[in-house]
Design an enzyme around this catalytic site. Structure first.
Site, short mmCIF file in Angstrom:
data_model
loop_
_atom_site.label_atom_id
_atom_site.label_comp_id
_atom_site.label_asym_id
_atom_site.label_seq_id
_atom_site.Cartn_x
_atom_site.Cartn_y
_atom_site.Cartn_z
N ASP A 291 12.15 -27.88 -7.37
CA ASP A 291 13.04 -28.76 -6.16
C ASP A 291 12.89 -28.87 -5.15
O ASP A 291 12.60 -27.74 -4.10
CB ASP A 291 14.61 -27.86 -6.00
N ARG A 293 14.14 -30.73 -2.47
CA ARG A 293 14.90 -30.85 -1.48
C ARG A 293 14.70 -30.39 -0.15
O ARG A 293 14.63 -28.88 -0.39
CB ARG A 293 16.56 -31.61 -2.38
N LYS A 319 22.71 -25.91 -3.54
CA LYS A 319 23.70 -27.15 -2.52
C LYS A 319 24.08 -25.65 -1.80
O LYS A 319 24.06 -26.14 -0.40
CB LYS A 319 23.33 -28.14 -2.98
N1 LIG Z 1 11.92 -34.23 -10.46
C1 LIG Z 1 13.43 -34.82 -10.83
N2 LIG Z 1 14.04 -34.71 -10.79
C2 LIG Z 1 15.25 -35.10 -11.51
C3 LIG Z 1 15.33 -35.40 -12.83
N3 LIG Z 1 16.69 -35.67 -13.37
C4 LIG Z 1 16.63 -36.32 -12.26
N4 LIG Z 1 16.45 -36.16 -11.30
C5 LIG Z 1 16.01 -35.66 -9.62
O1 LIG Z 1 17.61 -35.06 -9.35
C6 LIG Z 1 18.68 -35.75 -7.80
C7 LIG Z 1 20.43 -35.22 -8.98
O2 LIG Z 1 19.84 -34.01 -8.53
P1 LIG Z 1 22.10 -34.01 -8.07
O3 LIG Z 1 22.46 -34.78 -8.82
O4 LIG Z 1 21.45 -33.84 -6.54
O5 LIG Z 1 22.00 -32.47 -9.06
P2 LIG Z 1 21.47 -30.82 -8.94
O6 LIG Z 1 21.30 -30.76 -7.37
O7 LIG Z 1 21.42 -30.68 -10.59
O8 LIG Z 1 22.97 -30.07 -8.89
P3 LIG Z 1 24.78 -30.47 -8.55
O9 LIG Z 1 25.14 -31.04 -7.49
O10 LIG Z 1 25.17 -29.85 -9.37
O11 LIG Z 1 25.54 -31.89 -9.92
C8 LIG Z 1 18.31 -36.67 -8.00
O12 LIG Z 1 17.47 -36.37 -6.93
C9 LIG Z 1 17.04 -37.29 -9.08
O13 LIG Z 1 16.60 -37.96 -8.54
C10 LIG Z 1 13.89 -35.02 -13.38
O14 LIG Z 1 14.30 -34.90 -14.51
N5 LIG Z 1 12.89 -34.26 -13.02
#
Ligand SMILES: Nc1nc2c(ncn2[C@@H]2O[C@H](COP(=O)(O)OP(=O)(O)OP(=O)(O)O)[C@@H](O)[C@H]2O)c(=O)[nH]1
Ligand SMILES: [Zn+2]
Length: 359
Positions: A291, A293, A319
């Site tokens: 991650d 971010r 988060k």
């Molecule tokens: N690198 C990558 N990014 C992904 C993938 N699937 C989804 N994303 C990205 O992950 C992000 C979505 O994460 P969030 O919805 O914030 O979810 P989270 O961090 O798992 O946490 P929650 O708040 O529980 O939903 C977006 O930027 C998507 O584009 C993947 O397989 N690989």
């Protein structure tokens, strides 16, 4: 810096270096121990590589997760997935061989020959900064690397100042009735480091209690195309519905596509998932951290909106920790499960089993 913006000279240097990598031009980086020049493998051409090499072959630098695939793992001192690994360039490592080293998309078509040799990473801080620049340029973290000059080179501190969320400002705000809530206001934020604007959607009216807040990271495939590979679209709509029902909430739409690796790299990760790797391994096999971010951006947006405490809609403990570390009090974590389907069941179970999501 009091207003959070990097001194103009440093900012210009970083912006130019990112732009240079994207266009296939070299960039210079330095730390206290020395300096390097790098050329992104993805945007290099045979001509630019020949000019970059000069009289001696430049080496190759990739993320440690990618280096493991090249069987360099036993030569590494337990490097973190995103940490730089320098690979000795052999005479037969022309641009197409280097591209195969950089990009796992070619692994099936062009099995890697090897053996590859890891070299000690010279100037580790400058090297890590080089891979970060490549990521900020939306490129694979893979570069040609050679000795450089410290004059005018970018440092890790320059990138940090350039990236500093304190530099975020409110650029515009207006009423925006949406399908889930007629009383809503959109606020756009600008930052010199981001090509796209982060957005907040304020739903309803302040109630005197901490708002229900959702940090939504951009997902073009899920948000716009209703992809079934993830849960982003339903989570976005679910967040707005929960806020509308409560009468007070803030959605932060963060331009952190693909957990911060950018759309093209996320689609590369999807291609690896087509080959059977899960979302975690796909990221690390590309050479990224799991991650990438930075949730300080969200904390700064909340601060600019006058919010110091939130009730956070998330299943991701990172988060909560990221906001808390940046000075926002999370008074409550509100579970946020939406949109499970047969296509994303494995993605969601991977988040639960490997990244500590509370699902
Ligand atoms: N690198 C990558 N990014 C992904 C993938 N699937 C989804 N994303 C990205 O992950 C992000 C979505 O994460 P969030 O919805 O914030 O979810 P989270 O961090 O798992 O946490 P929650 O708040 O529980 O939903 C977006 O930027 C998507 O584009 C993947 O397989 N690989
Ligand atoms: Zn998604």
């Amino acid at each position: 810096m009091s207003d959070g913006s990097a001194p103009p000279g440093e900012s210009r240097k970083v912006a130019r270096a990112i732009d240079a990598l994207r266009r296939g031009w070299p960039a210079a980086l330095a730390d206290e121990t020395g300096a390097i020049r790098v050329l992104a493998i993805e945007t290099a051409t045979a001509e630019s590589l020949a000019a970059f090499d000069g009289s001696a072959l430049a080496d190759i630098m990739i993320g440690a997760g990618r280096a493991e695939t090249l069987k360099l793992a036993n030569q590494l001192e337990a490097a973190r997935p995103g940490a730089p690994v320098r690979v000795r360039r052999e005479a037969w490592h022309d641009l197409s061989a280097a591209t195969a080293i950089a990009d796992p998309a070619f692994d099936l078509k062009e099995p890697l020959k090897g053996p590859f040799r890891a070299l000690a990473v010279q100037y580790p801080e400058a090297s890590a900064a080089a891979l970060k620049l490549a990521r900020l340029a939306g490129l694979l973290p893979a570069v040609f690397v050679t000795a450089g000059e410290a004059a005018d080179a970018v440092t890790a501190a320059d990138i940090e100042a350039y990236d500093d969320p304190a530099g975020l400002t409110i650029a515009a705000r207006a009423k925006l009735p949406v399908a889930t809530a007629e009383k809503a206001e959109i606020v756009a934020f600008r930052h010199q480091a981001d090509a796209a604007e982060h957005i907040a959607l304020l739903i309803g009216s302040p109630s005197g209690t901490p708002p229900l807040v959702r940090l939504h990271s951009e997902c073009l495939t899920g948000d716009v195309l209703a992809s079934l590979k993830c849960d982003c679209g339903p989570q976005l709509q679910g967040a707005l519905a929960a806020m509308a029902e409560e009468g007070w909430g803030i959605l932060l739409y963060l331009r952190q596509e693909g957990r911060g690796i950018g759309l093209v790299n996320k689609l590369r990760a999807y291609a690896l998932q087509d080959q059977g790797f899960d979302t975690v391994d796909a990221n690390t096999r590309l050479g990224f951290a799991i991650d990438e971010r930075d949730f300080r951006v969200a904390a700064r947006m909340l601060e600019l909106l006058g919010q110091s405490g939130v009730r956070l809609l998330t299943n991701n403990p990172e988060k909560v920790a990221g906001l808390e570390a940046a000075g926002i009090t999370v008074t409550e974590r509100v579970p946020h499960k939406h949109g499970e389907n047969p296509h994303n069941a494995h993605y969601l179970s991977t988040k639960r089993d490997r990244t500590g999501h509370q699902l």
